[in-house]
Write an enzyme that holds these catalytic residues in place. Structure first.
Site, PDB file in Angstrom:
ATOM      1  N   GLU A 101      -8.305   5.376  -7.946  1.00  0.00           N
ATOM      2  CA  GLU A 101      -7.989   4.504  -9.089  1.00  0.00           C
ATOM      3  C   GLU A 101      -9.248   3.983  -9.768  1.00  0.00           C
ATOM      4  O   GLU A 101      -9.474   2.760  -9.827  1.00  0.00           O
ATOM      5  CB  GLU A 101      -7.127   3.325  -8.634  1.00  0.00           C
ATOM      6  CG  GLU A 101      -5.812   3.726  -8.012  1.00  0.00           C
ATOM      7  CD  GLU A 101      -4.890   2.538  -7.728  1.00  0.00           C
ATOM      8  OE1 GLU A 101      -5.327   1.389  -7.866  1.00  0.00           O
ATOM      9  OE2 GLU A 101      -3.718   2.777  -7.384  1.00  0.00           O
ATOM     10  N   GLU A 131      -0.145   7.667  -3.433  1.00  0.00           N
ATOM     11  CA  GLU A 131       0.340   6.330  -3.053  1.00  0.00           C
ATOM     12  C   GLU A 131       1.642   6.076  -3.797  1.00  0.00           C
ATOM     13  O   GLU A 131       1.747   6.337  -4.995  1.00  0.00           O
ATOM     14  CB  GLU A 131      -0.622   5.198  -3.464  1.00  0.00           C
ATOM     15  CG  GLU A 131      -1.879   5.090  -2.660  1.00  0.00           C
ATOM     16  CD  GLU A 131      -2.797   3.948  -3.123  1.00  0.00           C
ATOM     17  OE1 GLU A 131      -2.301   2.935  -3.670  1.00  0.00           O
ATOM     18  OE2 GLU A 131      -4.021   4.091  -2.941  1.00  0.00           O
TER      19      GLU A 131
HETATM   20  C1  BG6 Z   1      -3.100   0.183  -4.807  1.00  0.00           C
HETATM   21  C2  BG6 Z   1      -4.512   0.210  -4.251  1.00  0.00           C
HETATM   22  O1  BG6 Z   1      -3.104   0.378  -6.170  1.00  0.00           O
HETATM   23  O2  BG6 Z   1      -2.410  -1.016  -4.578  1.00  0.00           O
HETATM   24  C3  BG6 Z   1      -4.590  -0.393  -2.862  1.00  0.00           C
HETATM   25  O3  BG6 Z   1      -5.020   1.537  -4.216  1.00  0.00           O
HETATM   26  C4  BG6 Z   1      -3.832  -1.729  -2.813  1.00  0.00           C
HETATM   27  O4  BG6 Z   1      -5.934  -0.536  -2.482  1.00  0.00           O
HETATM   28  C5  BG6 Z   1      -2.385  -1.484  -3.237  1.00  0.00           C
HETATM   29  O5  BG6 Z   1      -3.887  -2.306  -1.551  1.00  0.00           O
HETATM   30  C6  BG6 Z   1      -1.493  -2.724  -3.144  1.00  0.00           C
HETATM   31  O6  BG6 Z   1      -2.004  -3.793  -3.847  1.00  0.00           O
HETATM   32  P1  BG6 Z   1      -1.434  -5.282  -3.742  1.00  0.00           P
HETATM   33  O7  BG6 Z   1      -2.332  -6.062  -4.608  1.00  0.00           O
HETATM   34  O8  BG6 Z   1      -0.019  -5.260  -4.204  1.00  0.00           O
HETATM   35  O9  BG6 Z   1      -1.514  -5.676  -2.307  1.00  0.00           O
END
Ligand code: BG6
Length: 461
Positions: free
Chosen positions: A166, A364
């Site tokens: 990202e 992801e």
């Molecule tokens: C993703 C990132 O976009 O979101 C991760 O690659 C991150 O590093 C994940 O932990 C979740 O983010 P959050 O802020 O909802 O805990």
């Protein structure tokens, strides 16, 4: 209806070094920007929990890797911490880091898990930030050296690499919207950082190819489809511009080697075009990716602006659109993110039709929940909401694959609930729940479900 995925489909999850390793200032690791920001402003981290308090993968790796098998992984992505391998970002390698990553990669392979290694997940070494981070072109060259060392040290066993996770996020967070260190609001710097990040990625790809290892290298992008409020030309235009800034800015150069001309025109209009890009552009053009990782959590909905932008304000892409909440949309209230599973299908077809059907994986996809530990009853965490979320996304992904999109894997975020930057442990995403006090691990219902998904290479829908 039984949904079966292609043979050798990659099932697993993603994580990152800084979010899991712990030992953030031990075993020879240098500081990175997260260590620094937490020292300066601990109050900006949820419950003041900093990067030292992660799931301690550094110490628990040997016990955690079998848990990957138990939760249906045939592949796993994590990152190398640049500041662990090179405490100063450049100069001497930390031998303890080499031992640690060798042991991790070997243990993954011994357990039948394909390692997918990413080189940068938001975690700039402090020594590199101190000389300007990616505002400074030299840092792109330091990154390429770090990448070349990683390929040389680990590339005999690692056959899937990502340069960045990202990359637009450290641009937005650090230089536009103030949610990452160095917390600046400086559009000029943001554009330069974005550009040098792409340059660094291309230089790393060049290094990889020069070593002639028989693997593949790509980049992970958070592609967030931009949907217009209506078919009115002003709304359509708003969506087109949001797509240019938030998706195509990285997607086009990474896959096609070129920037969308209209994006460059807009940057010129706002006096944001960096100078002296010629040679770097040629490197970007020559070194496109072998494959893409796509992180997808939620769509972006936009509409034409309701008011005129202030031409004197620091530029952000919202100069051209307003964000829009669609009436009736389903929202994950804990994150305030819309749930829109079909977005994954739209991404699949976009890559198929507009990006040469480049091979890609979902790198992801996940569902963050607040206070999830309170849902444990009789030692079980029945996260049916998360299983539902995965099932519905996989339905649309399967449809995209059936219609010819070349997707070869699906990774959820994440394996064990992990520390997430300034949100720390606010939102839990794991297949395994983590007790922050004792460090104990509990496989959630979704972890068992994911194992069955892997074993059957599909599921009944
Ligand atoms: C993703 C990132 O976009 O979101 C991760 O690659 C991150 O590093 C994940 O932990 C979740 O983010 P959050 O802020 O909802 O805990």
């Amino acid at each position: 209806m039984k949904l079966t995925f292609p043979d050798h489909f990659m099932w697993g999850s993603a994580a990152s070094a800084t979010q899991t390793e712990g030992a953030s200032q031990q075993f020879g690791k240098g500081k990175n920007i997260w260590d620094r920001w937490f020292e300066l402003e601990p109050e900006r981290f949820h419950n003041r929990v900093g990067p030292e308090h992660t799931s301690q993968f550094y110490q628990n790796m040997k016990e955690d890797i079998p848990r990957l098998v138990a939760t249906g992984h045939n592949s796993f992505r994590t990152s190398i911490s640049w500041s662990r391998l090179y405490p100063e970002g450049t100069g001497d390698i930390n031998p303890q880091a080499v031992d640690f990553y060798n042991a991790m990669i070997d243990a993954l392979i011994e357990n039948g898990i394909t390692p997918i290694i990413n080189l940068f997940h938001f975690d700039m070494p402090l020594a590199m930030q101190d000389i300007g981070g990616f505002e400074n072109e030299q840092v792109a060259h330091h990154f390429a050296r770090y990448a070349a060392s990683s390929f040389r040290l680990f590339g005999d066993r690692v056959k899937y690499w990502f340069t960045f996770n990202e990359p637009i996020v450290h641009v937005e967070g650090g230089y536009l919207y103030n949610f990452h260190y160095p917390n600046r609001v400086d559009p000029q710097a943001a554009v330069r950082v974005a550009f040098n990040t792409l340059y660094a990625s291309a230089l790393a790809i060049e290094q990889y190819r020069a070593q002639e290892q028989d693997g593949k290298i790509g980049i992970v992008l958070n592609l967030t489809p931009s949907y217009p409020r209506s078919q009115h030309p002003a709304d359509l235009r708003a969506a087109e511009i949001a797509d240019l800034f938030f998706n195509r800015s990285f997607l086009d150069p990474a896959v096609k080697g070129t920037f969308p001309p209209e994006l460059l025109t807009l940057l010129e209009k706002h006096n944001l075009m960096p100078s002296g890009l010629g040679q770097a552009c040629a490197v970007i053009q020559r070194n496109t990716v072998d494959f893409l990782g796509v992180n997808y959590y939620h769509p972006r909905r936009v509409c034409a602006r309701h008011s005129l932008p202030n031409p004197e304000a620091p530029f952000t892409p919202e100069y051209y659109f307003d964000n829009y909440t669609m009436p009736g949309s389903r929202i994950n209230e804990d994150k305030n993110w819309e749930i829109y599973e079909k977005g994954l299908y739209d991404i699949a077809l976009n890559i198929r039709d507009n990006y040469g059907n480049t091979p890609w994986m979902v790198s992801e996809n996940g569902f963050g929940v607040k206070d999830e530990r309170n849902r444990i009853v009789n030692g079980e965490l029945n996260d049916d909401y998360r299983i539902q979320f995965y099932r519905d996304h996989l339905f649309w992904l399967h449809k995209g694959i059936a219609e010819g999109s070349h997707c070869f894997g699906y990774h959820v975020w994440t394996f064990i609930d992990n520390w997430s930057w300034s949100n720390a442990y606010r939102n839990r995403y794991g297949l395994i729940s983590l007790d922050l006090q004792t460090g104990s691990r509990l496989v959630k219902k979704s972890g068992h479900w994911f194992k069955a998904l892997h074993d059957n290479n599909g599921f009944d829908y």
